[in-house]
Design an enzyme around this catalytic site. Structure first.
Site, PDB file in Angstrom:
ATOM      1  N   SER A 230      -7.262  -8.621   1.097  1.00  0.00           N
ATOM      2  CA  SER A 230      -7.177  -7.358   1.855  1.00  0.00           C
ATOM      3  C   SER A 230      -8.146  -6.324   1.273  1.00  0.00           C
ATOM      4  CB  SER A 230      -5.739  -6.813   1.860  1.00  0.00           C
ATOM      5  OG  SER A 230      -5.355  -6.297   0.596  1.00  0.00           O
ATOM      6  N   LYS A 231      -8.262  -6.289  -0.047  1.00  0.00           N
ATOM      7  CA  LYS A 231      -9.114  -5.276  -0.682  1.00  0.00           C
ATOM      8  C   LYS A 231     -10.598  -5.651  -0.578  1.00  0.00           C
ATOM      9  CE  LYS A 231      -5.861  -2.407  -1.812  1.00  0.00           C
ATOM     10  NZ  LYS A 231      -5.800  -1.072  -1.195  1.00  0.00           N
TER      11      LYS A 231
ATOM     12  N   SER B 161      -9.949  -1.803  -4.414  1.00  0.00           N
ATOM     13  CA  SER B 161      -9.377  -2.179  -5.715  1.00  0.00           C
ATOM     14  C   SER B 161     -10.355  -3.105  -6.419  1.00  0.00           C
ATOM     15  CB  SER B 161      -8.055  -2.927  -5.507  1.00  0.00           C
ATOM     16  OG  SER B 161      -7.633  -3.541  -6.713  1.00  0.00           O
TER      17      SER B 161
ATOM     18  N   ILE C  45      -3.976   1.457 -12.638  1.00  0.00           N
ATOM     19  CA  ILE C  45      -3.680   2.882 -12.782  1.00  0.00           C
ATOM     20  C   ILE C  45      -2.165   3.081 -12.858  1.00  0.00           C
ATOM     21  CG2 ILE C  45      -4.163   5.196 -11.857  1.00  0.00           C
ATOM     22  CD1 ILE C  45      -6.727   3.477 -12.258  1.00  0.00           C
TER      23      ILE C  45
ATOM     24  N   VAL D 216       0.913   3.036   9.069  1.00  0.00           N
ATOM     25  CA  VAL D 216      -0.511   2.727   9.287  1.00  0.00           C
ATOM     26  C   VAL D 216      -0.741   1.417  10.042  1.00  0.00           C
ATOM     27  CG1 VAL D 216      -1.389   4.103   7.346  1.00  0.00           C
ATOM     28  CG2 VAL D 216      -0.873   1.663   6.998  1.00  0.00           C
TER      29      VAL D 216
ATOM     30  N   TYR E 138      -3.385  -9.757  -1.441  1.00  0.00           N
ATOM     31  CA  TYR E 138      -3.844  -8.438  -1.877  1.00  0.00           C
ATOM     32  C   TYR E 138      -5.361  -8.445  -2.127  1.00  0.00           C
ATOM     33  CZ  TYR E 138      -3.941  -4.019  -4.484  1.00  0.00           C
ATOM     34  OH  TYR E 138      -4.223  -2.731  -4.902  1.00  0.00           O
TER      35      TYR E 138
HETATM   36  N1  LIG Z   1      -2.125   1.756  -8.890  1.00  0.00           N
HETATM   37  C1  LIG Z   1      -3.118   0.939  -9.077  1.00  0.00           C
HETATM   38  O1  LIG Z   1      -3.339   0.418 -10.177  1.00  0.00           O
HETATM   39  C2  LIG Z   1      -4.052   0.626  -7.944  1.00  0.00           C
HETATM   40  C3  LIG Z   1      -5.227  -0.071  -8.251  1.00  0.00           C
HETATM   41  C4  LIG Z   1      -6.121  -0.372  -7.247  1.00  0.00           C
HETATM   42  C5  LIG Z   1      -5.849   0.024  -5.955  1.00  0.00           C
HETATM   43  N2  LIG Z   1      -4.709   0.679  -5.682  1.00  0.00           N
HETATM   44  C6  LIG Z   1      -4.490   1.063  -4.293  1.00  0.00           C
HETATM   45  O2  LIG Z   1      -4.300   2.442  -4.219  1.00  0.00           O
HETATM   46  C7  LIG Z   1      -3.516   2.762  -3.064  1.00  0.00           C
HETATM   47  C8  LIG Z   1      -2.364   3.659  -3.497  1.00  0.00           C
HETATM   48  O3  LIG Z   1      -1.514   2.909  -4.371  1.00  0.00           O
HETATM   49  P1  LIG Z   1      -0.588   3.607  -5.468  1.00  0.00           P
HETATM   50  O4  LIG Z   1      -0.855   2.954  -6.743  1.00  0.00           O
HETATM   51  O5  LIG Z   1      -0.705   5.074  -5.350  1.00  0.00           O
HETATM   52  O6  LIG Z   1       0.838   3.087  -4.974  1.00  0.00           O
HETATM   53  P2  LIG Z   1       2.132   3.871  -4.445  1.00  0.00           P
HETATM   54  O7  LIG Z   1       3.142   2.852  -4.145  1.00  0.00           O
HETATM   55  O8  LIG Z   1       2.465   4.947  -5.421  1.00  0.00           O
HETATM   56  O9  LIG Z   1       1.618   4.568  -3.090  1.00  0.00           O
HETATM   57  C9  LIG Z   1       1.402   3.846  -1.917  1.00  0.00           C
HETATM   58  C10 LIG Z   1       1.876   4.689  -0.746  1.00  0.00           C
HETATM   59  O10 LIG Z   1       1.558   3.993   0.474  1.00  0.00           O
HETATM   60  C11 LIG Z   1       2.661   4.179   1.364  1.00  0.00           C
HETATM   61  N3  LIG Z   1       2.685   3.139   2.397  1.00  0.00           N
HETATM   62  C12 LIG Z   1       2.981   1.830   2.249  1.00  0.00           C
HETATM   63  N4  LIG Z   1       2.996   1.209   3.446  1.00  0.00           N
HETATM   64  C13 LIG Z   1       2.675   2.149   4.375  1.00  0.00           C
HETATM   65  C14 LIG Z   1       2.536   2.137   5.798  1.00  0.00           C
HETATM   66  N5  LIG Z   1       2.733   1.015   6.510  1.00  0.00           N
HETATM   67  N6  LIG Z   1       2.196   3.279   6.412  1.00  0.00           N
HETATM   68  C15 LIG Z   1       2.006   4.438   5.722  1.00  0.00           C
HETATM   69  N7  LIG Z   1       2.157   4.513   4.382  1.00  0.00           N
HETATM   70  C16 LIG Z   1       2.483   3.382   3.711  1.00  0.00           C
HETATM   71  C17 LIG Z   1       3.883   4.114   0.443  1.00  0.00           C
HETATM   72  O11 LIG Z   1       5.048   4.636   1.062  1.00  0.00           O
HETATM   73  C18 LIG Z   1       3.397   4.915  -0.750  1.00  0.00           C
HETATM   74  O12 LIG Z   1       3.684   6.288  -0.614  1.00  0.00           O
HETATM   75  C19 LIG Z   1      -3.081   1.426  -2.471  1.00  0.00           C
HETATM   76  O13 LIG Z   1      -3.936   1.076  -1.428  1.00  0.00           O
HETATM   77  C20 LIG Z   1      -3.274   0.469  -3.632  1.00  0.00           C
HETATM   78  O14 LIG Z   1      -3.479  -0.842  -3.183  1.00  0.00           O
HETATM   79  C21 LIG Z   1      -3.807   0.997  -6.635  1.00  0.00           C
END
Ligand SMILES: NC(=O)c1ccc[n+]([C@@H]2O[C@H](COP(=O)([O-])OP(=O)(O)OC[C@H]3O[C@@H](n4cnc5c(N)ncnc54)[C@H](O)[C@@H]3O)[C@@H](O)[C@H]2O)c1
Length: 268
Positions: free
Chosen positions: A176-177, A160, A206, A64, A173
């Site tokens: 960014s959010k 987030s 989560i 991305v 982080y």
């Molecule tokens: N898990 C939580 O508690 C939580 C809370 C708030 C926000 N988020 C956000 O939710 C989104 C998903 O996170 P998640 O918890 O599923 O984590 P995760 O690590 O399971 O999934 C993130 C995915 O993004 C992919 N990724 C990373 N860099 C990339 C790039 N340069 N190009 C394409 N893909 C890329 C990774 O390979 C991975 O598959 C993220 O943006 C995260 O910041 C997560």
């Protein structure tokens, strides 16, 4: 009839965690789903595992942070499917050193090492490049295609609670959010009179690979429980249901909104 029957969906970060749960949910609701992710090996496996459960889900490699890579992804999808109805921007990292599903990025021994003034600017840049600039590139290319196709479109960005609440040791982080929330606000306003709606989700903590390090750290667990009135982590399906709502016609009068699915934070 599923809520996304016949629609074409692209989900960045779609092979893991929130993106993956949403891909499975969208497919169940009748969408043709393309999951796009930087991890090609995991991606191919994820696509065949997920397709075994029913509707075929296709994997396309994308980084991305690269405009060229994202342009190729969306051009390919539109050329082959002839439409682009909904996009979920879920690719993200929690810190510069985080690799999804591989290493913990927690540093409990010396928390101050993570304070902004002690971190390299290259760490900051990496997180901003993926989480904020990556999401912006996803959104703008998707919008360009949707406008050209002239069909209604929905875009959902994963922000987030960190975009609203400062988390110590995670300045990159959090910023960014916060940027993703404002990106959503501005783009939605710019596009309000078109058929394209852009909203965001602000998840709390989560249970995904991204929070595995937190769940192993007693100090962080105390923090999470202190911040979360429901006293538990959210489950990926509790975010994918919000994504489905924002992606579908059920949210027809929503644009520019961030829905905080966070176990009761920010109540007062
Ligand atoms: N898990 C939580 O508690 C939580 C809370 C708030 C926000 N988020 C956000 O939710 C989104 C998903 O996170 P998640 O918890 O599923 O984590 P995760 O690590 O399971 O999934 C993130 C995915 O993004 C992919 N990724 C990373 N860099 C990339 C790039 N340069 N190009 C394409 N893909 C890329 C990774 O390979 C991975 O598959 C993220 O943006 C995260 O910041 C997560």
């Amino acid at each position: 009839m599923g809520a996304l029957e016949g629609r074409v969906a692209v989900i960045t970060g779609g092979i893991s965690g929130l993106g993956r749960a949403s891909a499975e949910r969208y497919a169940k609701e009748g969408a043709k789903v393309v999951i796009a992710d930087v991890n090609a090996e995991r991606g191919e496996n994820a696509a065949s595992e997920m397709s075994a459960g029913g509707a075929p889900i296709e994997f396309i490699h994308v980084d991305v942070t690269s405009e060229e890579s994202q342009q190729a992804l969306f051009d390919d999808v539109v050329r082959r499917y002839g439409r682009l109805d909904t996009v979920l921007a879920a690719a993200g990292v929690s810190s510069a050193n985080y690799v999804s599903g591989e290493v913990s990025d927690m540093n409990d021994e010396d928390p101050e090492a993570n304070f902004l003034h002690n971190r390299a600017i290259s760490d900051w840049q990496r997180v901003i490049d993926i989480n904020l600039t990556g999401t912006m590139i996803t959104d703008r290319i998707a919008v360009q295609h949707m406008l050209k196709l002239g069909t209604p479109g929905t875009i959902v960005n994963i922000a987030s609670i960190a975009g609203k609440r400062p988390l110590v040791g995670a300045a990159d982080y959090c910023v960014s959010k916060a940027g993703v929330i404002m990106l959503t606000n501005v783009m939605a306003t710019e596009l309000a009179t078109t058929n394209i709606r852009i909203n965001a989700i602000g998840p709390g903590f989560i249970e995904t690979p991204m929070t595995a390090g937190i769940r192993q750290s007693p100090d962080w667990m105390d923090n999470v429980m202190m911040m979360t009135p429901m006293q538990r982590f959210g489950q990926p399906h509790e975010i994918s249901s919000t994504a489905l709502f924002l992606a579908s016609d059920e949210s027809a009068y929503f644009t520019g909104q961030t829905l905080f699915a966070n176990g009761g934070m920010f109540v007062g």
